[in-house]
Write a protein that holds these residues in place. Structure first.
Motif, PDB file in Angstrom:
ATOM      1  N   ARG A   1       9.881  13.785 -26.527  1.00  0.00           N
ATOM      2  CA  ARG A   1      11.238  12.838 -26.755  1.00  0.00           C
ATOM      3  C   ARG A   1      11.970  12.685 -25.355  1.00  0.00           C
ATOM      4  O   ARG A   1      12.299  13.886 -24.899  1.00  0.00           O
ATOM      5  N   GLY A   2      12.374  11.609 -25.047  1.00  0.00           N
ATOM      6  CA  GLY A   2      13.215  11.506 -23.701  1.00  0.00           C
ATOM      7  C   GLY A   2      12.288  11.277 -22.411  1.00  0.00           C
ATOM      8  O   GLY A   2      12.849  10.757 -21.467  1.00  0.00           O
ATOM      9  N   ASP A   3      10.886  11.425 -22.745  1.00  0.00           N
ATOM     10  CA  ASP A   3      10.352  11.451 -21.239  1.00  0.00           C
ATOM     11  C   ASP A   3       9.895   9.737 -21.226  1.00  0.00           C
ATOM     12  O   ASP A   3       9.925   9.088 -22.042  1.00  0.00           O
ATOM     13  N   VAL A   4       9.528   9.594 -19.795  1.00  0.00           N
ATOM     14  CA  VAL A   4       9.383   8.089 -19.687  1.00  0.00           C
ATOM     15  C   VAL A   4       7.896   8.093 -19.239  1.00  0.00           C
ATOM     16  O   VAL A   4       7.020   8.893 -18.751  1.00  0.00           O
ATOM     17  N   PHE A   5       7.044   6.903 -19.813  1.00  0.00           N
ATOM     18  CA  PHE A   5       5.692   6.769 -19.835  1.00  0.00           C
ATOM     19  C   PHE A   5       5.499   5.322 -19.031  1.00  0.00           C
ATOM     20  O   PHE A   5       6.337   4.315 -19.224  1.00  0.00           O
ATOM     21  N   VAL A   6       4.566   5.558 -18.076  1.00  0.00           N
ATOM     22  CA  VAL A   6       4.431   4.147 -17.150  1.00  0.00           C
ATOM     23  C   VAL A   6       2.945   4.115 -17.020  1.00  0.00           C
ATOM     24  O   VAL A   6       2.110   4.981 -16.903  1.00  0.00           O
ATOM     25  N   GLY A   7       2.553   2.872 -17.247  1.00  0.00           N
ATOM     26  CA  GLY A   7       1.127   2.471 -17.132  1.00  0.00           C
ATOM     27  C   GLY A   7       0.875   2.304 -15.794  1.00  0.00           C
ATOM     28  O   GLY A   7       1.639   1.908 -14.878  1.00  0.00           O
ATOM     29  N   ALA A   8      -0.651   2.548 -15.273  1.00  0.00           N
ATOM     30  CA  ALA A   8      -1.021   2.132 -13.974  1.00  0.00           C
ATOM     31  C   ALA A   8      -2.204   1.343 -14.037  1.00  0.00           C
ATOM     32  O   ALA A   8      -3.063   1.694 -14.672  1.00  0.00           O
ATOM     33  N   LEU A   9      -2.286   0.552 -13.101  1.00  0.00           N
ATOM     34  CA  LEU A   9      -3.378  -0.503 -12.962  1.00  0.00           C
ATOM     35  C   LEU A   9      -4.367  -0.219 -12.130  1.00  0.00           C
ATOM     36  O   LEU A   9      -5.658   0.276 -12.509  1.00  0.00           O
TER      37      LEU A   9
ATOM     38  N   ARG B   1       0.821  -1.223   0.170  1.00  0.00           N
ATOM     39  CA  ARG B   1      -0.114  -0.159  -0.189  1.00  0.00           C
ATOM     40  C   ARG B   1       0.888   1.268   0.035  1.00  0.00           C
ATOM     41  O   ARG B   1       1.281   1.557   0.894  1.00  0.00           O
ATOM     42  N   GLY B   2       1.212   1.723  -1.215  1.00  0.00           N
ATOM     43  CA  GLY B   2       2.017   2.809  -1.375  1.00  0.00           C
ATOM     44  C   GLY B   2       3.715   2.191  -1.667  1.00  0.00           C
ATOM     45  O   GLY B   2       3.835   1.126  -1.587  1.00  0.00           O
ATOM     46  N   GLY B   3       4.517   3.007  -2.125  1.00  0.00           N
ATOM     47  CA  GLY B   3       5.882   2.665  -2.098  1.00  0.00           C
ATOM     48  C   GLY B   3       6.460   2.118  -3.523  1.00  0.00           C
ATOM     49  O   GLY B   3       7.173   1.325  -3.650  1.00  0.00           O
ATOM     50  N   ASP B   4       5.437   2.097  -4.621  1.00  0.00           N
ATOM     51  CA  ASP B   4       5.835   2.015  -5.785  1.00  0.00           C
ATOM     52  C   ASP B   4       7.088   2.517  -6.346  1.00  0.00           C
ATOM     53  O   ASP B   4       7.092   3.689  -5.793  1.00  0.00           O
ATOM     54  N   GLU B   5       8.154   1.987  -6.868  1.00  0.00           N
ATOM     55  CA  GLU B   5       9.449   2.551  -7.217  1.00  0.00           C
ATOM     56  C   GLU B   5       9.718   2.640  -8.694  1.00  0.00           C
ATOM     57  O   GLU B   5       9.369   1.792  -9.320  1.00  0.00           O
ATOM     58  N   ILE B   6      10.585   3.642  -9.207  1.00  0.00           N
ATOM     59  CA  ILE B   6      11.215   3.571 -10.295  1.00  0.00           C
ATOM     60  C   ILE B   6      12.828   3.293  -9.839  1.00  0.00           C
ATOM     61  O   ILE B   6      13.492   3.915  -8.909  1.00  0.00           O
ATOM     62  N   ASN B   7      13.331   2.515 -10.345  1.00  0.00           N
ATOM     63  CA  ASN B   7      14.898   2.331  -9.988  1.00  0.00           C
ATOM     64  C   ASN B   7      15.751   1.870 -11.318  1.00  0.00           C
ATOM     65  O   ASN B   7      15.289   1.663 -12.257  1.00  0.00           O
ATOM     66  N   ILE B   8      16.818   2.259 -11.255  1.00  0.00           N
ATOM     67  CA  ILE B   8      18.013   2.038 -12.335  1.00  0.00           C
ATOM     68  C   ILE B   8      18.578   0.528 -11.864  1.00  0.00           C
ATOM     69  O   ILE B   8      19.148   0.669 -10.853  1.00  0.00           O
ATOM     70  N   ILE B   9      18.842  -0.314 -12.842  1.00  0.00           N
ATOM     71  CA  ILE B   9      19.025  -1.814 -12.329  1.00  0.00           C
ATOM     72  C   ILE B   9      20.649  -1.482 -12.497  1.00  0.00           C
ATOM     73  O   ILE B   9      21.039  -1.622 -13.357  1.00  0.00           O
TER      74      ILE B   9
ATOM     75  N   TYR C   1       9.338   7.337  -6.110  1.00  0.00           N
ATOM     76  CA  TYR C   1       8.196   6.489  -5.758  1.00  0.00           C
ATOM     77  C   TYR C   1       6.774   7.190  -5.744  1.00  0.00           C
ATOM     78  O   TYR C   1       6.721   8.480  -5.863  1.00  0.00           O
ATOM     79  N   TRP C   2       5.929   6.436  -5.558  1.00  0.00           N
ATOM     80  CA  TRP C   2       4.535   7.003  -5.654  1.00  0.00           C
ATOM     81  C   TRP C   2       3.822   6.251  -4.102  1.00  0.00           C
ATOM     82  O   TRP C   2       4.091   5.133  -3.580  1.00  0.00           O
ATOM     83  N   ASP C   3       3.370   7.413  -3.405  1.00  0.00           N
ATOM     84  CA  ASP C   3       2.373   7.080  -2.236  1.00  0.00           C
ATOM     85  C   ASP C   3       1.278   7.832  -2.188  1.00  0.00           C
ATOM     86  O   ASP C   3       1.381   9.155  -2.119  1.00  0.00           O
ATOM     87  N   PRO C   4       0.102   7.578  -2.473  1.00  0.00           N
ATOM     88  CA  PRO C   4      -0.183   5.981  -2.460  1.00  0.00           C
ATOM     89  C   PRO C   4      -0.176   5.231  -3.989  1.00  0.00           C
ATOM     90  O   PRO C   4       0.370   6.011  -4.876  1.00  0.00           O
ATOM     91  N   SER C   5      -0.365   4.033  -3.861  1.00  0.00           N
ATOM     92  CA  SER C   5       0.324   3.142  -4.925  1.00  0.00           C
ATOM     93  C   SER C   5      -0.639   3.586  -6.255  1.00  0.00           C
ATOM     94  O   SER C   5      -1.699   3.510  -5.970  1.00  0.00           O
ATOM     95  N   ILE C   6       0.180   3.632  -7.403  1.00  0.00           N
ATOM     96  CA  ILE C   6      -0.527   3.592  -8.729  1.00  0.00           C
ATOM     97  C   ILE C   6      -0.698   2.183  -9.331  1.00  0.00           C
ATOM     98  O   ILE C   6      -1.410   2.039 -10.339  1.00  0.00           O
ATOM     99  N   ALA C   7       0.155   0.990  -8.716  1.00  0.00           N
ATOM    100  CA  ALA C   7       0.141  -0.177  -9.409  1.00  0.00           C
ATOM    101  C   ALA C   7       0.673   0.009 -10.860  1.00  0.00           C
ATOM    102  O   ALA C   7       0.017  -0.241 -11.804  1.00  0.00           O
TER     103      ALA C   7
END
Length: 373
Positions: A307-315, A240-248, A285-291
């Motif tokens: 150009r250069g932007d990041v796109f993320v889907g959310a459930l 419940r919260g804490g979705d993350e973007i990371n560089i691996i 990170y997202w809080d609350p969660s976007i899934a």
């Protein structure tokens, strides 16, 4: 644009010659756009990939690999899939092409598999002949197995050196993400034969599977390459919260469950820490969660403003998030398609310059995002 991209783009132009258009124009801070429905009636589509001839392959979580050819969803699924199970969050997951697909027609599937010991995430390699898979071979299996149906992860991406990155979730058993004797809760880097890469960070650690590249990852559902650096970027579900973007990055511990911005679904705290020495903090990170699910950098010509932007889907939040990044910092965040009412499962950068989306439902769709007329 190289010759392969030109061929794919030309094929896609023909493929979507007669789309079903939305009559609505959507706006972002940078440009206006519309969406067109390329295919519909897919059962929980999970992943999308583009073949050199313009055909698209779409996985359905229920266990089917579907083709979209000449603007039509082919009724008969691709034959010859490996044995898999659709249970809970598991099923047929990602599909990616071999970097030399034009020469060898090889692709890779991730999926859930069950036997008497329980379920796990597997990766299989196969040859695609246009209608069926041949020479199917399991090249990776996360062990040990478990009985629950959660957090299979399954996203995959090839880096610029031809190494395959495979995300494995914690399987809903959080402490597994910190136990490197256990394949759960991390990213594994393998060859196209399934072998560990020689300079993987834990090759000299007898306690750790030598395919491990990172650990402390909860449930990665998006992976993509940065268009300039070539690094693998990912996002993962928090609780419940804490979705993350990371560089691996090699050998890094991303902290789950020692640190988190989320809490347990019961409302009980998981950790009172959001950072620790030796743990890699999230880029965002997202809080609350976007899934979050699905992830792509925009690199095309149809939307030079993006150009250069990041796109993320959310459930859970039923939207697409656009992020502008500068020096590994998010400097702008914008929610798009918030009134579409669709769970967005995958986001792909198409070779035709469009952004492509999959919606997660029993009547899932393939959308193509194009400039407003």
């Amino acid at each position: 644009m190289n010759r392969s991209t030109i061929v794919i783009a030309a094929g896609l132009s023909a493929l979507v010659a007669s789309p079903v258009w939305s009559d609505q124009t959507f706006s972002s801070n940078k440009t206006d756009f519309q969406i067109e429905t390329v295919a519909q009636g897919l059962e929980h589509p999970w992943s999308l990939t583009f073949l050199p001839d313009g055909t698209m392959l779409v996985t359905e979580r229920e266990g089917r690999l579907r083709r979209i050819e000449n603007g039509n969803l082919v009724r008969e699924p691709v034959r010859g899939l490996p044995d898999l199970v659709a249970s809970g969050q598991g099923g047929l997951l990602d599909v990616v092409l071999h970097p030399q697909f034009e020469n060898n027609q090889t692709l890779f599937l991730s999926y859930a598999h069950r036997n008497s010991d329980g379920m796990t995430t597997r990766v299989a390699r196969a040859t695609y002949n246009g209608e069926a898979l041949e020479n199917v071979e399991v090249i990776f299996e996360a062990l040990p197995r478990s009985s629950n149906g959660r957090h299979f992860a399954g996203r995959m991406v090839f880096d610029q050196s031809g190494h395959l990155y495979v995300a494995i979730g914690d399987r809903g058993e959080m402490d597994r993400a910190q136990d490197n004797r256990d394949d759960a809760g991390g990213v594994h880097r393998i060859s196209t034969n399934g072998d560990a890469i020689a300079d993987n960070p834990f090759m000299d650690d007898s306690r750790t599977n030598n395919t491990f590249y990172t650990f402390g990852n909860r449930n990665i559902q998006g992976m993509t390459l940065h268009p300039d650096t070539g690094e693998v970027w990912s996002h993962e579900h928090g609780p419940r919260g804490g979705d993350e973007i990371n560089i691996i990055r090699a050998g890094n511990d991303y902290g789950w469950p020692k640190v988190t911005y989320g809490i347990d679904y019961s409302g009980i705290p998981i950790s009172d820490k959001t950072t620790l020495d030796g743990v890699t903090d999230p880029l965002h990170y997202w809080d609350p969660s976007i899934a979050p699910s699905g992830m792509a950098f925009y690199t095309g010509d149809l939307f030079p403003q993006w150009r250069g932007d990041v796109f993320v889907g959310a459930l859970r939040s039923q939207k697409v998030v656009r992020l502008t990044i500068n020096n590994e910092q998010v400097i702008e965040e914008e929610d798009l398609l918030t009134n579409l009412g669709e769970r967005i499962r995958d986001v792909r950068m198409g070779p035709d310059g469009a952004l492509w989306l999959l919606t997660d439902s029993r009547q899932g769709k393939v959308y193509r995002v194009v400039p407003a007329e």
